[in-house]
Each structure stands twice: as C-alpha cells, then as structure tokens.
Design a protein around this motif. Structure first.
Motif, PDB file in Angstrom:
ATOM      1  N   PHE A 260      18.611  53.213 -11.028  1.00 24.69           N
ATOM      2  CA  PHE A 260      19.075  53.346  -9.655  1.00 24.69           C
ATOM      3  C   PHE A 260      19.597  54.768  -9.468  1.00 24.69           C
ATOM      4  O   PHE A 260      20.308  55.292 -10.331  1.00 24.69           O
ATOM      5  CB  PHE A 260      20.212  52.360  -9.370  1.00 24.69           C
ATOM      6  CG  PHE A 260      19.856  50.908  -9.595  1.00 24.69           C
ATOM      7  CD1 PHE A 260      19.572  50.074  -8.522  1.00 24.69           C
ATOM      8  CD2 PHE A 260      19.805  50.387 -10.882  1.00 24.69           C
ATOM      9  CE1 PHE A 260      19.254  48.738  -8.727  1.00 24.69           C
ATOM     10  CE2 PHE A 260      19.491  49.049 -11.103  1.00 24.69           C
ATOM     11  CZ  PHE A 260      19.206  48.222 -10.014  1.00 24.69           C
ATOM     12  N   ALA A 261      19.245  55.387  -8.342  1.00 28.04           N
ATOM     13  CA  ALA A 261      19.652  56.780  -8.158  1.00 28.04           C
ATOM     14  C   ALA A 261      19.967  57.070  -6.703  1.00 28.04           C
ATOM     15  O   ALA A 261      19.410  56.465  -5.777  1.00 28.04           O
ATOM     16  CB  ALA A 261      18.541  57.725  -8.631  1.00 28.04           C
ATOM     17  N   ARG A 262      20.886  58.005  -6.517  1.00 32.20           N
ATOM     18  CA  ARG A 262      21.101  58.555  -5.180  1.00 32.20           C
ATOM     19  C   ARG A 262      19.897  59.443  -4.831  1.00 32.20           C
ATOM     20  O   ARG A 262      19.122  59.831  -5.711  1.00 32.20           O
ATOM     21  CB  ARG A 262      22.392  59.365  -5.128  1.00 32.20           C
ATOM     22  CG  ARG A 262      23.640  58.530  -5.424  1.00 32.20           C
ATOM     23  CD  ARG A 262      24.899  59.339  -5.155  1.00 32.20           C
ATOM     24  NE  ARG A 262      26.099  58.629  -5.585  1.00 32.20           N
ATOM     25  CZ  ARG A 262      26.729  57.690  -4.874  1.00 32.20           C
ATOM     26  NH1 ARG A 262      26.242  57.349  -3.681  1.00 32.20           N
ATOM     27  NH2 ARG A 262      27.818  57.098  -5.334  1.00 32.20           N
ATOM     28  N   ALA A 263      19.743  59.762  -3.572  1.00 30.79           N
ATOM     29  CA  ALA A 263      18.595  60.538  -3.107  1.00 30.79           C
ATOM     30  C   ALA A 263      18.466  61.838  -3.886  1.00 30.79           C
ATOM     31  O   ALA A 263      19.438  62.602  -4.012  1.00 30.79           O
ATOM     32  CB  ALA A 263      18.718  60.821  -1.618  1.00 30.79           C
ATOM     33  N   GLY A 264      17.285  62.080  -4.454  1.00 30.44           N
ATOM     34  CA  GLY A 264      17.007  63.310  -5.177  1.00 30.44           C
ATOM     35  C   GLY A 264      17.575  63.372  -6.569  1.00 30.44           C
ATOM     36  O   GLY A 264      17.471  64.406  -7.239  1.00 30.44           O
ATOM     37  N   LYS A 265      18.174  62.278  -7.066  1.00 33.05           N
ATOM     38  CA  LYS A 265      18.823  62.288  -8.376  1.00 33.05           C
ATOM     39  C   LYS A 265      18.114  61.403  -9.401  1.00 33.05           C
ATOM     40  O   LYS A 265      18.696  61.054 -10.424  1.00 33.05           O
ATOM     41  CB  LYS A 265      20.287  61.858  -8.236  1.00 33.05           C
ATOM     42  CG  LYS A 265      21.151  62.840  -7.445  1.00 33.05           C
ATOM     43  CD  LYS A 265      21.219  64.200  -8.136  1.00 33.05           C
ATOM     44  CE  LYS A 265      22.154  65.149  -7.413  1.00 33.05           C
ATOM     45  NZ  LYS A 265      22.268  66.449  -8.116  1.00 33.05           N
ATOM     46  N   GLN A 266      16.862  61.065  -9.161  1.00 37.59           N
ATOM     47  CA  GLN A 266      16.106  60.320 -10.165  1.00 37.59           C
ATOM     48  C   GLN A 266      16.010  61.137 -11.448  1.00 37.59           C
ATOM     49  O   GLN A 266      16.013  62.369 -11.411  1.00 37.59           O
ATOM     50  CB  GLN A 266      14.693  60.004  -9.648  1.00 37.59           C
ATOM     51  CG  GLN A 266      14.659  59.076  -8.449  1.00 37.59           C
ATOM     52  CD  GLN A 266      14.706  59.810  -7.133  1.00 37.59           C
ATOM     53  OE1 GLN A 266      15.114  60.970  -7.069  1.00 37.59           O
ATOM     54  NE2 GLN A 266      14.275  59.150  -6.064  1.00 37.59           N
ATOM     55  N   CYS A 267      15.931  60.452 -12.572  1.00 39.99           N
ATOM     56  CA  CYS A 267      15.799  61.154 -13.847  1.00 39.99           C
ATOM     57  C   CYS A 267      14.391  61.726 -13.956  1.00 39.99           C
ATOM     58  O   CYS A 267      13.412  60.985 -14.107  1.00 39.99           O
ATOM     59  CB  CYS A 267      16.081  60.197 -15.009  1.00 39.99           C
ATOM     60  SG  CYS A 267      15.884  60.961 -16.637  1.00 39.99           S
ATOM     61  N   ARG A 268      14.262  63.036 -13.890  1.00 41.24           N
ATOM     62  CA  ARG A 268      12.946  63.670 -13.905  1.00 41.24           C
ATOM     63  C   ARG A 268      12.245  63.467 -15.243  1.00 41.24           C
ATOM     64  O   ARG A 268      11.012  63.320 -15.299  1.00 41.24           O
ATOM     65  CB  ARG A 268      13.087  65.163 -13.593  1.00 41.24           C
ATOM     66  CG  ARG A 268      13.418  65.424 -12.127  1.00 41.24           C
ATOM     67  CD  ARG A 268      14.108  66.771 -11.908  1.00 41.24           C
ATOM     68  NE  ARG A 268      13.364  67.884 -12.501  1.00 41.24           N
ATOM     69  CZ  ARG A 268      13.856  69.111 -12.627  1.00 41.24           C
ATOM     70  NH1 ARG A 268      15.092  69.376 -12.214  1.00 41.24           N
ATOM     71  NH2 ARG A 268      13.131  70.068 -13.159  1.00 41.24           N
ATOM     72  N   HIS A 269      13.005  63.457 -16.333  1.00 39.38           N
ATOM     73  CA  HIS A 269      12.412  63.250 -17.650  1.00 39.38           C
ATOM     74  C   HIS A 269      11.762  61.865 -17.732  1.00 39.38           C
ATOM     75  O   HIS A 269      10.611  61.733 -18.166  1.00 39.38           O
ATOM     76  CB  HIS A 269      13.486  63.406 -18.728  1.00 39.38           C
ATOM     77  CG  HIS A 269      12.951  63.315 -20.125  1.00 39.38           C
ATOM     78  ND1 HIS A 269      12.482  64.410 -20.818  1.00 39.38           N
ATOM     79  CD2 HIS A 269      12.793  62.258 -20.964  1.00 39.38           C
ATOM     80  CE1 HIS A 269      12.060  64.034 -22.016  1.00 39.38           C
ATOM     81  NE2 HIS A 269      12.246  62.730 -22.129  1.00 39.38           N
ATOM     82  N   ASN A 270      12.485  60.835 -17.324  1.00 37.88           N
ATOM     83  CA  ASN A 270      11.928  59.490 -17.384  1.00 37.88           C
ATOM     84  C   ASN A 270      10.806  59.289 -16.378  1.00 37.88           C
ATOM     85  O   ASN A 270       9.849  58.560 -16.649  1.00 37.88           O
ATOM     86  CB  ASN A 270      13.033  58.454 -17.179  1.00 37.88           C
ATOM     87  CG  ASN A 270      13.924  58.315 -18.400  1.00 37.88           C
ATOM     88  OD1 ASN A 270      13.552  58.732 -19.500  1.00 37.88           O
ATOM     89  ND2 ASN A 270      15.107  57.756 -18.220  1.00 37.88           N
ATOM     90  N   LEU A 271      10.904  59.915 -15.226  1.00 39.22           N
ATOM     91  CA  LEU A 271       9.800  59.834 -14.265  1.00 39.22           C
ATOM     92  C   LEU A 271       8.511  60.369 -14.881  1.00 39.22           C
ATOM     93  O   LEU A 271       7.423  59.837 -14.627  1.00 39.22           O
ATOM     94  CB  LEU A 271      10.132  60.615 -12.991  1.00 39.22           C
ATOM     95  CG  LEU A 271      10.987  59.907 -11.951  1.00 39.22           C
ATOM     96  CD1 LEU A 271      11.326  60.869 -10.812  1.00 39.22           C
ATOM     97  CD2 LEU A 271      10.287  58.671 -11.400  1.00 39.22           C
TER      98      LEU A 271
END
Length: 400
Positions: A260-271
């Motif tokens: 779960f993430a706030r807008a623009g705070k997704q984990c880029r590594h895991n994505l």
C-alpha cells in the motif's frame, strides 16, 4: 545523466522459437545480508543467527568482488534501484553501507535518482544508525515492525518490543522522506480490533508505504514444526478487507497484493520485479534474473555465508546458473505482473518475454469468462475476485 528506458518501449522478435530481445528491461541491484540477531520462527528467508559480531570487512570485500565478477553481464545498463535485504542489513555499519554505495557508483551505472532501500529492524542500537544510513546515500528505509502489540511480538519471536517499534518508526520519519513499515495480521490470538489498531498506530507515524501481509506457516520453519494456533480463515479474510478499507480511507492505494502506498510512493525496486524487469543479486543466497539479447538467465549465489565467502575468494560466487526456457517465460511473467492491481499493458508481455501475446489469448479469455481477469487493448489486470484468488488465476497460465 543515466538513460531512462520507457517500460513499453521494447520491441521483441521471436523467430522459429529463437528469442531475441532488442532492448534490455530496467535493471535493479539486490544486496543480501544474511545475518540476524535471532532467527524468527516464521521466517523462511536465507538468514542465519549472527552469534556475535558479523564479519563485516570480509563481507563488504566479497560483495564488491561479486559485483565485479558480474559486470560483463550488465555492461552499459543503468541500475535504477538498489535494495539491501536480509536477514538484517542494518547490522552493517553506516560506514560499510557508504563504502558499498561508493563502489556501486564506481563500478556500475547507478542512476543519479536511483531508489536505495535498506531493511532494518527496530531496536535502540540500530535506530541510532538511521542518520548514518541516510548520510551514506540510503533514501528509503523499510522497517520490520510486524506489530505494535507486545504480546503478539513475543508470539512472533521478535526481539523488540512495542516501545522500540514506535521509537524506530518515529526516527524513520525524522530521517527519511520515504519509508515503509511492515505489518503482519492473522497472528496467534489476534482479534480484528487488534489488527486494525496496529494499522492505526502505523498511520500515526505518517509512513509513505505499508506492507500488510498475513502470517503463513512456511515449510522448514520453527512454526511449521510447532504450529501456533492462528485465527480462523474467515477472521483473517475479515482482517484483510478491514485493513484495505482503513488504508484506502487514509489515502493509500493497494497497488500490489500486500503493498500500500501514498501517491507516487510505490516501491520502485519491487515494481521492477513485478513488471518482470531484470535484477542482479549479490550476497549469500541472492538470486538474479538477467536478460541477454537471446536468452534469460537465472542465477543463485552460494547460500551459506561461509560457503559464499569462501567461493567468492576463489572467484566462483555462483552456486547455480540456468537459462529460462522460452516456454516458461509466459508463466513467469504472469506470476509477477498479476500481483499488480493495475496489471500490465499487452505490449509489456511481448517486451519481457519476446513472444506474441497471441500465445496466451485462450488462457486470457478463459480467465476473463471466470471473472478473474479484465482483458482490454490497453490493460490486462486482475479483477477483485482475481486478486482474492490469485493462485487460481495463475494456474490458468501454467501450461501456456
């Protein structure tokens, strides 16, 4: 400036069963630190009790040598993210992290805006290191909280208490703009109200990201041998739905199964993992997935820390290396991409597998008829039912 590769820009070719990748996927770097102060009874990761001081100097040298040996496979490719995982990476000193990041910048094409995450556990000694980790270049922290309830932490075999968890979460917010808190639900003796209380406490520290996942009894763990009494399945399902509702109301998107993430705070590594990007893994037991122009490789480093250190010294960090058969790539892609709530663009399947989407159209249509999948020209994504029954959905692609 490092070159940014658009996610959907790759144009694959597959001729007479021969794979050819015109452009490589984004590349991430994973660094495994295999030691913990104490092995948790539910953990099936490659982690080992430290039993005193860890061999930091020897391990840092081994990681740098490991990366050097892998450079021919990643020449010219920008590294978009770095993730220090474990084990407990925060057992390393800030000076060691600083040295490693300096070596990564010198040896590899580490992007200037790379996301650099370090996993840490609560505890007074480690919390005092947070400022040092930030100064070394870590720009995202992931804290293994699991619960803010002392009884549940004891049941999980954690060495920190609720007060230490809260202090660590507070310090994370003081030193890092982006930080994740790991929470577990379905714990021994846990009620729905207690699960939501953990979420509310986590939210009070204003994290940018939360990972909320159900406790499961994994093989070859102490909990598998001596299973605790866990809440019934229906109660765990109620916990999951209530947590999702509470976090949605707080402005978090459930962009991946347990993330779960706030807008623009997704984990880029895991994505990058879930979009079936590439990753080089260094350190004991680390895994890699690397796309070359005509094949995809999977590698694993030696698992036991001593075996890893000995073999790196001999110039042989790899315990296993194999090519992924073309027939396996569709399922491997779907196994990752269908964890994402937004799914994927059809062209991305072709870019990552060098195969035409037509190959899996029968399975896509079957899953769509069962209400597990939404299939369109711009997006293929799991439905709410598909996310709830992800294993059932994935089975449709096992024989693609």
């Amino acid at each position: 400036m490092a070159r940014t590769i658009p996610i959907f820009a790759q144009k694959p070719v597959s001729t007479a069963g021969i794979l050819e990748f015109k452009v490589s996927p984004p590349l991430a770097l994973y660094v495994h630190v295999p030691w913990c102060v104490q092995k948790c009874p539910y953990c099936d990761f490659n982690s080992h009790e430290a039993n005193g001081a860890i061999p930091e100097r020897q391990y840092v040298d081994a990681l740098i040598a490991d990366l050097q040996s892998a450079l021919p496979l990643i020449w010219g490719r920008p590294v978009v993210s770095v993730f220090f995982g474990g084990g407990t990476p925060s057992l390393l000193s800030p000076a060691a992290i600083d040295e490693l990041l300096a070596a990564f910048r010198a040896l590899a094409m580490l992007a200037p805006d790379a996301e650099i995450t370090l996993e840490a556990n609560p505890g007074t000694v480690e919390a005092e290191k947070f400022a040092g980790f930030r100064a070394a270049g870590v720009n995202r922290l992931s804290l293994g909280i699991q619960s803010f309830n002392d009884d549940h932490l004891t049941a999980l075999g954690r060495i920190h208490g609720a007060a230490e968890a809260k202090r660590a979460a507070q310090l994370a917010g003081e030193h890092f703009e982006s930080f994740n808190l790991d929470l577990m639900y379905g714990l021994p003796g846990q009620t729905l109200e207690q699960a939501l209380s953990d979420v509310d406490t986590a939210l009070s520290f204003q994290p940018s990201h939360l990972s909320c996942y159900q406790l499961t009894l994994e093989p070859n763990t102490r909990f598998a041998a001596f299973p605790p009494e866990l809440p019934e399945g229906d109660l765990c399902a109620d916990m999951q739905e209530a947590i999702e509702t509470r976090l949605a109301a707080a402005g978090f998107s459930n962009y991946e199964t347990s993330a779960f993430a706030r807008a623009g705070k997704q984990c880029r590594h895991n994505l990058n993992y879930w979009y079936f990007g590439d990753y080089l893994g260094i350190g004991a037991g680390a895994h890699s997935k690397l796309t070359l122009h005509d094949r995809v490789l999977r590698q694993m480093r030696w698992k036991h820390p001593n075996a890893y250190l000995d073999n790196v010294q001999q110039g042989q960090p790899l315990q296993e290396s194999r090519e992924i058969a073309g027939s396996e790539l569709p399922f491997e892609f779907m196994m990752n991409a269908l964890r994402l709530a937004d799914g994927f663009h059809p062209s991305q399947f072709e870019a990552r597998t060098a195969q035409q989407l037509q190959r899996i159209v029968p399975q896509l249509k079957a899953a769509e008829r069962e209400g597990l999948l939404e299939v369109g020209p711009e997006k293929i994504a799991p439905t709410l039912k598909g996310r709830r029954f992800l294993n059932v959905l994935l089975e449709r692609f096992l024989e693609s």
